[in-house]
Design a protein around this motif. Structure first.
Motif, mmCIF file in Angstrom:
data_model
loop_
_atom_site.group_PDB
_atom_site.id
_atom_site.type_symbol
_atom_site.label_atom_id
_atom_site.label_comp_id
_atom_site.label_asym_id
_atom_site.label_seq_id
_atom_site.Cartn_x
_atom_site.Cartn_y
_atom_site.Cartn_z
ATOM 1 N N ASN A 161 -81.530 -27.496 58.057
ATOM 2 C CA ASN A 161 -80.647 -26.541 57.386
ATOM 3 C C ASN A 161 -81.401 -25.441 56.654
ATOM 4 O O ASN A 161 -80.794 -24.479 56.188
ATOM 5 N N ILE A 162 -82.714 -25.576 56.549
ATOM 6 C CA ILE A 162 -83.531 -24.533 55.917
ATOM 7 C C ILE A 162 -83.595 -23.284 56.788
ATOM 8 O O ILE A 162 -83.708 -22.165 56.278
ATOM 9 N N ILE A 163 -83.473 -23.463 58.084
ATOM 10 C CA ILE A 163 -83.644 -22.356 59.035
ATOM 11 C C ILE A 163 -82.671 -21.223 58.725
ATOM 12 O O ILE A 163 -81.463 -21.425 58.607
ATOM 13 N N GLY A 164 -83.228 -20.011 58.569
ATOM 14 C CA GLY A 164 -82.421 -18.813 58.392
ATOM 15 C C GLY A 164 -81.874 -18.592 56.997
ATOM 16 O O GLY A 164 -81.181 -17.607 56.756
ATOM 17 N N ARG A 165 -82.187 -19.467 56.058
ATOM 18 C CA ARG A 165 -81.630 -19.348 54.711
ATOM 19 C C ARG A 165 -82.601 -18.650 53.758
ATOM 20 O O ARG A 165 -83.821 -18.708 53.917
ATOM 21 N N ASP A 166 -82.022 -18.028 52.746
ATOM 22 C CA ASP A 166 -82.788 -17.487 51.626
ATOM 23 C C ASP A 166 -82.879 -18.594 50.586
ATOM 24 O O ASP A 166 -81.863 -18.999 50.014
ATOM 25 N N ILE A 167 -84.095 -19.079 50.341
ATOM 26 C CA ILE A 167 -84.316 -20.262 49.519
ATOM 27 C C ILE A 167 -84.751 -19.869 48.108
ATOM 28 O O ILE A 167 -85.609 -18.994 47.935
ATOM 29 N N LEU A 168 -84.180 -20.529 47.116
ATOM 30 C CA LEU A 168 -84.717 -20.515 45.761
ATOM 31 C C LEU A 168 -85.363 -21.873 45.550
ATOM 32 O O LEU A 168 -84.674 -22.891 45.486
ATOM 33 N N LEU A 169 -86.684 -21.898 45.470
ATOM 34 C CA LEU A 169 -87.418 -23.150 45.292
ATOM 35 C C LEU A 169 -87.682 -23.349 43.803
ATOM 36 O O LEU A 169 -88.273 -22.485 43.150
ATOM 37 N N ILE A 170 -87.270 -24.501 43.275
ATOM 38 C CA ILE A 170 -87.391 -24.776 41.843
ATOM 39 C C ILE A 170 -88.364 -25.920 41.603
ATOM 40 O O ILE A 170 -88.332 -26.940 42.289
ATOM 41 N N ASP A 171 -89.230 -25.739 40.607
ATOM 42 C CA ASP A 171 -90.130 -26.801 40.151
ATOM 43 C C ASP A 171 -90.056 -26.850 38.625
ATOM 44 O O ASP A 171 -89.624 -25.885 37.987
ATOM 45 N N ASP A 172 -90.480 -27.983 38.053
ATOM 46 C CA ASP A 172 -90.429 -28.062 36.592
ATOM 47 C C ASP A 172 -91.531 -27.226 35.957
ATOM 48 O O ASP A 172 -91.283 -26.479 35.007
ATOM 49 N N ILE A 173 -92.757 -27.316 36.482
ATOM 50 C CA ILE A 173 -93.898 -26.603 35.914
ATOM 51 C C ILE A 173 -94.724 -25.982 37.033
ATOM 52 O O ILE A 173 -95.045 -26.653 38.026
ATOM 53 N N TYR A 174 -95.077 -24.702 36.875
ATOM 54 C CA TYR A 174 -95.973 -24.041 37.814
ATOM 55 C C TYR A 174 -97.366 -23.956 37.197
ATOM 56 O O TYR A 174 -97.529 -23.513 36.063
ATOM 57 N N THR A 175 -98.366 -24.394 37.957
ATOM 58 C CA THR A 175 -99.756 -24.275 37.541
ATOM 59 C C THR A 175 -100.525 -23.589 38.660
ATOM 60 O O THR A 175 -100.630 -24.131 39.768
ATOM 61 N N LYS A 176 -101.067 -22.432 38.359
ATOM 62 C CA LYS A 176 -101.640 -21.573 39.391
ATOM 63 C C LYS A 176 -102.750 -22.243 40.182
ATOM 64 O O LYS A 176 -102.853 -22.061 41.403
ATOM 65 N N THR A 177 -103.586 -23.031 39.529
ATOM 66 C CA THR A 177 -104.770 -23.574 40.188
ATOM 67 C C THR A 177 -104.505 -24.812 41.033
ATOM 68 O O THR A 177 -105.393 -25.272 41.747
#
Length: 208
Positions: A161-177
């Motif tokens: 169901n991901i195919i062709g969709r505009d996704i908003l991906l959510i995570d609790d914490i983003y760490t660049k490294t």
């Protein structure tokens, strides 16, 4: 909420628009989203039901405010919301250890058709290393691979169901490294997502 760019690297082939709610730098940082610890509900804590419910309410209010704002800033009419799974296989967690995803789902169900529930579109089936655990901890077995390009696709199932969709991906914490989120974004694109926008509650300060 603050916009930022997730830059392409060995894990990600293109720059991605991201947003985060607040800085994350540990429990002593002013305005640190400490409620996120309660939502994980790991064995070395002993949170009361009241504290856990309080944390869910705090996250819910943030999501209800931030997500509609994201939609006004990007050139799409509808977002399918996916959540980065926890580091270990989903079936190894109790339901009260998956409260971050459950609260995201609760928020999505309160919106109209502009947001689609894709919180079960990514399912972790193989353990990975929990990257924020820097030393052994009683009650936690931290097995699994360190991040590498392609680890998300190797350790998760992705819905068609991901195919062709505009996704908003959510995570609790983003760490660049760490590159967990970069790799997950690339996996979504490889699975046929039309676009991916990223959002996290916290953005790790000391690694930027």
């Amino acid at each position: 909420m603050t916009p930022f760019t997730i830059e392409h690297n060995n894990y990600l082939t293109q720059n991605i628009q991201g947003y985060y709610h607040t800085d994350f730098g540990g429990v002593t940082l002013p305005n640190n989203p400490n409620f996120l610890y309660k939502l994980k509900n790991d064995p070395h804590h002993n949170w009361s039901d009241y504290r856990i419910q309080e944390a869910q309410h705090e996250l819910l209010q943030i999501l209800l405010n931030d997500l509609p704002e994201i939609l006004t800033k990007i050139d799409v009419n509808q977002l399918t919301v996916c959540v980065v799974p926890r580091a270990k296989a989903d079936n190894t967690y109790r339901p009260n250890q998956l409260l971050f995803k459950a609260t995201v789902r609760n928020a999505i169900n309160q919106f109209g058709n502009n947001f689609i529930d894709g919180t079960n579109f990514i399912v972790r089936h193989t353990d990975t290393k929990t990257t924020h655990l820097r030393k052994p901890m009683e009650g936690i077995v931290n097995e699994g691979s360190e991040p590498y390009p392609g680890i998300s696709f190797d350790t998760c199932s992705f819905s068609n169901n991901i195919i062709g969709r505009d996704i908003l991906l959510i995570d609790d914490i983003y760490t660049k490294t760490v590159n967990i989120d970069e790799d997950m974004i690339q996996s979504l694109l490889n699975c046929g997502a039309n676009s991916v926008t990223f959002y996290s509650i916290g953005n790790t300060v000391h690694n930027q």
